[in-house]
Design an enzyme around this catalytic site. Structure first.
Site, PDB file in Angstrom:
ATOM      1  CE  LYS A 189      23.005  -7.399   5.395  1.00 23.60           C
ATOM      2  NZ  LYS A 189      24.457  -7.440   5.731  1.00 23.60           N
ATOM      3  CB  SER A 205      27.356  -5.562   3.505  1.00 25.62           C
ATOM      4  OG  SER A 205      25.966  -5.795   3.622  1.00 25.62           O
TER       5      SER A 205
END
Length: 284
Positions: free
Chosen positions: A145, A231
């Site tokens: 991420k 996400s």
């Protein structure tokens, strides 16, 4: 069942190294003594006999052959660079499914393999870095991420999907649209610190209650994917085994390294399509 590859690699290096040492201290001197004894007794030397006396045991031979190769792989993978493949679309448009990336293992400090104890400090993650880390709820799984919140930061995500850090909106510029799962998705250029990168938002999708706010504890980081509505990141992580104030946060001890380059892409190998290199380049 997940396989702990670093542990297997360390064990393999240790076993091969032990076999090589065993040969150096015990078996090789015995072979030399046997050859010297044969040469002292034989009138005419037979080459096949010399070869047989000098032959290494099979395990010793394999151990000595594999040890330098495995040792080099261990050093490279543990302290310098480790390759990963992107399995999901959470970092679109920065990283696509099937991208093969390189991760700098020493950017945030030198860590011992397997135990991951930091032994040398190098630098701390910076806002905007693309970072690989072990998922807090299951350290056997690696996630990738972007670093959004640093220790001490206050992160806010509003009902209109605007990101704020310490009370200031993160600058973003709309650059285009593309098809999404629920209507169209918008592409923005976002600036986090000195890093400019693309993000993707599907304005019709809402996964969390609006106007959430998080305070990042010391020694932890707040992570989000560039594909903001597709996400699984710090905004959604909850684990009963983790204290509420640490929910969603990535501790420093879970850091693997900084992703810095795409070196190949192979979106769907099971359908025999060939890998390509059109996406090769640095990660921003």
């Amino acid at each position: 069942m997940s396989i702990n590859f670093p542990l297997l690699l360390v064990i393999a290096v240790a076993v091969c190294g032990f076999l090589a040492l065993l040969d150096l201290l015990i078996f090789a001197p015995r072979r030399r003594a046997a050859i010297a004894n044969y040469e002292g007794q034989a009138g005419e030397l037979d080459q096949s006999t010399l070869d047989a006396l000098n032959k290494e045991p099979v395990l010793i031979e394999y151990g000595k052959s594999f040890f330098p190769v495995l040792a080099i792989v261990l050093v490279l993978r543990s302290f310098l660079i480790e390759p990963f493949q992107i399995p999901s679309g959470s970092m679109i448009p920065t990283l696509e499914v099937g991208d093969f990336i390189l991760v700098n293992k020493f950017a945030y400090g030198i860590r011992l393999p397997v135990v991951d104890t930091k032994i040398i400090d190098v630098s701390d993650p910076k806002r905007g870095d693309v970072m690989v880390f072990r998922y807090p709820s299951d350290p056997n799984i690696n996630y990738i991420k972007r670093v959004i919140g640093l220790p001490g930061d206050v992160i806010r995500y509003s009902s209109d999907k605007r990101l704020s850090i310490n009370g200031e909106l993160v600058p973003e510029i709309l650059i285009g649209e593309e098809p999404g799962s629920l209507g169209s998705a918008k592409l923005y250029q976002e600036k986090l610190g000195e890093v400019e990168h693309l993000i993707r938002k599907e304005m019709a999708r809402y996964r969390i209650e609006p106007n959430r706010e998080w305070r990042v504890p010391q020694g932890h980081y707040f992570m989000m994917g560039d594909n903001r509505d597709n996400s699984n990141d710090s905004r959604y992580w909850h684990d009963a085994a983790i204290p509420a104030e640490l929910a969603g946060m990535v501790p420093d001890r879970n850091i693997v390294g900084k992703a810095f380059a795409v070196w190949m892409s192979w979106p769907d190998p099971k359908f025999s399509n060939l890998p390509h290199f059109s996406r090769v380049g640095l990660i921003h």
